[in-house]
Write a protein that holds these residues in place. Structure first.
Motif, PDB file in Angstrom:
ATOM      1  N   ASP A 128      -5.097   3.601   4.988  1.00 22.94           N
ATOM      2  CA  ASP A 128      -5.683   2.358   4.962  1.00 22.94           C
ATOM      3  C   ASP A 128      -7.081   2.279   5.439  1.00 22.94           C
ATOM      4  O   ASP A 128      -8.236   0.977   5.571  1.00 22.94           O
TER       5      ASP A 128
ATOM      6  N   PHE B 133      -4.922  -2.841  -3.904  1.00 21.64           N
ATOM      7  CA  PHE B 133      -6.251  -2.613  -3.362  1.00 21.64           C
ATOM      8  C   PHE B 133      -7.044  -3.076  -4.453  1.00 21.64           C
ATOM      9  O   PHE B 133      -7.773  -3.856  -4.376  1.00 21.64           O
TER      10      PHE B 133
ATOM     11  N   VAL C 207      -8.025  -1.201  -7.400  1.00 23.02           N
ATOM     12  CA  VAL C 207      -9.765  -0.340  -7.274  1.00 23.02           C
ATOM     13  C   VAL C 207     -10.157   0.108  -8.752  1.00 23.02           C
ATOM     14  O   VAL C 207      -8.534  -0.050  -9.378  1.00 23.02           O
TER      15      VAL C 207
ATOM     16  N   VAL D  57     -11.392   7.249  -5.504  1.00 24.44           N
ATOM     17  CA  VAL D  57     -10.711   7.106  -4.440  1.00 24.44           C
ATOM     18  C   VAL D  57      -9.811   8.393  -5.173  1.00 24.44           C
ATOM     19  O   VAL D  57      -9.268   8.025  -6.092  1.00 24.44           O
TER      20      VAL D  57
ATOM     21  N   TRP E 196     -16.772  -3.191  -6.370  1.00 25.52           N
ATOM     22  CA  TRP E 196     -16.575  -1.445  -5.733  1.00 25.52           C
ATOM     23  C   TRP E 196     -17.128  -0.676  -6.174  1.00 25.52           C
ATOM     24  O   TRP E 196     -18.295  -0.866  -7.221  1.00 25.52           O
TER      25      TRP E 196
ATOM     26  N   LEU F 274      -2.560   2.156  -6.360  1.00 28.88           N
ATOM     27  CA  LEU F 274      -3.565   2.139  -6.028  1.00 28.88           C
ATOM     28  C   LEU F 274      -4.491   1.286  -6.415  1.00 28.88           C
ATOM     29  O   LEU F 274      -4.735   0.125  -5.631  1.00 28.88           O
TER      30      LEU F 274
ATOM     31  N   MET G  91     -10.137   2.328   2.855  1.00 23.53           N
ATOM     32  CA  MET G  91      -9.935   1.535   2.737  1.00 23.53           C
ATOM     33  C   MET G  91     -10.510  -0.007   3.103  1.00 23.53           C
ATOM     34  O   MET G  91     -11.634  -0.627   2.772  1.00 23.53           O
TER      35      MET G  91
ATOM     36  N   SER H 264       0.721  -1.351   0.245  1.00 22.22           N
ATOM     37  CA  SER H 264       0.107   0.003   0.010  1.00 22.22           C
ATOM     38  C   SER H 264       1.028   1.264   0.061  1.00 22.22           C
ATOM     39  O   SER H 264       2.169   1.012   0.521  1.00 22.22           O
TER      40      SER H 264
END
Length: 367
Positions: free
Chosen positions: A220, A284, A286, A245, A239, A280, A223, A213
């Motif tokens: 964090d 994650f 995303v 984000v 999502w 990102l 998220m 990350s």
């Protein structure tokens, strides 16, 4: 981003934070946001406007001196080709929030008609580095939104960087469910500080799912709240489509491969913004369509970090090629030249971009 109230605007507080990396069809209003779109499936572009800088304190109308003369912001911005702005920052508890010295209800009453008349879409940005926005109830969030409801309300930006507790962050994310049900056309962003580690490469690149990350502890936590509230498990299908984000791609600290893309001994601000987006997405999961980037134009709070017009071109090209949700910049009042030096809330500390030069360059780059 730093919030400039009547007092703070006299200081050299220029950005979200020093070293922030280490930044409807219901009849209730909130719809198209003008030519900038509503952000659902379209790249949204526009600056942040620190409402406390050059505010008309007699009328509470948001104003600017970018032209050299105090002017109603909405008129100045629209005449320069702008469409969408993020208004910064609402702080305090939702429903009883304030914009610096101005109560929330008074701020909305003074500015919604002005923004609507000028045809400027607006995002309500909350929090910032110098103040926290909290929201313990859906009713309070509804009161906050209802004040601003109009055809050109685009959404709400939750800027999480003032040390909010995990409980406060979780409550903010929880509010988005009821808000989305009431205002299905609005978009909601989590603005988070980031680094841009790229393992020493000379240009931004995807490092795959093993990259760690790049967010700080607050990021964090945010998220984790998305995962808890919306069931996000790292797959694009889980999502929430109405949430983005927004990465603060600025103020990385001492240059090094663990914090930014390094070129010539300094952080390359354009490549570092791109790297932050890669990280990102890769860590994650995303989707790129739900990622936004917000650089600080010109000189950042960290001396030596200069976001230039060439960096604009790089950021815009990446955003378009990857289908990002948005690109913003901090901030409109800084889009005026002054020499390289300490960051300022009212000029770019770069010296050679020209008045509104960054706005013009972003627009010319297709944003």
């Amino acid at each position: 981003m730093k919030r400039c109230t009547r007092l703070l605007s006299l200081l050299a507080a220029a950005s979200f934070a020093s070293a922030c990396g280490g930044g409807d069809d219901t009849g209730n209003g909130g719809g198209d946001g003008g030519d900038g779109g509503n952000g659902n499936g379209a790249l949204l572009f526009g600056p942040y406007k620190d409402t406390g800088v050059h505010m008309n304190w007699d009328t509470s109308v948001i104003s600017t001196k970018v032209s050299g003369t105090q002017t109603v912001f909405a008129d100045d911005f629209k005449a320069a080709g702008g469409d969408v702005v993020s208004l910064a920052f609402a702080t305090g508890e939702c429903g009883d929030e304030r914009w610096g010295d101005v109560p929330g209800a008074a701020m909305a009453a003074a500015n919604v008609p002005v923004l609507e008349a000028a045809g400027v879409g607006y995002i309500l940005s909350t929090g910032g580095a110098a103040g926290s926005f909290t929201c313990g109830s859906d009713a309070g969030f509804a009161a906050f939104l209802d004040r601003w409801a109009g055809p050109r309300l685009i959404g709400v930006d939750l800027d999480i960087e003032a040390g909010q507790s995990p409980r406060v962050i979780a409550a903010l994310v929880q509010r988005l469910e009821a808000a989305h049900a009431a205002y299905p056309n609005l978009r909601f962003s989590l603005t988070l500080a980031t680094l841009a580690s790229n393992e020493g490469a000379s240009a931004a690149r995807s490092l795959g799912s093993n990259i760690g990350s790049s967010l700080n502890a607050l990021g964090d936590t945010a998220m984790a709240a998305i995962a808890d509230v919306f069931g996000f498990d790292g797959s694009a299908a889980t999502w929430p489509s109405h949430v983005t984000v927004n990465l603060m791609t600025m103020n990385y600290g001492s240059p090094g491969p663990g914090v930014c893309v390094v070129s010539g001994g300094q952080c390359d601000m354009g490549q570092s913004a791109i790297q932050a987006a890669y990280n990102l997405h890769d860590h994650f999961g995303v989707p790129y369509a739900n990622i936004e980037l917000t650089p600080m134009i010109g000189g950042n709070d960290v001396r030596g970090e200069l976001y230039t017009l060439t960096d604009v071109d790089e950021t815009a090209a990446f955003a378009r090629s990857q289908g990002l949700a948005g690109v913003h910049y901090w901030s409109y009042d800084r889009d005026v030249d002054c020499p390289i030096g300490a960051a300022s809330p009212v000029c770019n500390s770069l010296g050679d971009a020209g008045t509104r030069g960054f706005l013009a360059r972003f627009l010319a780059a297709g944003l």
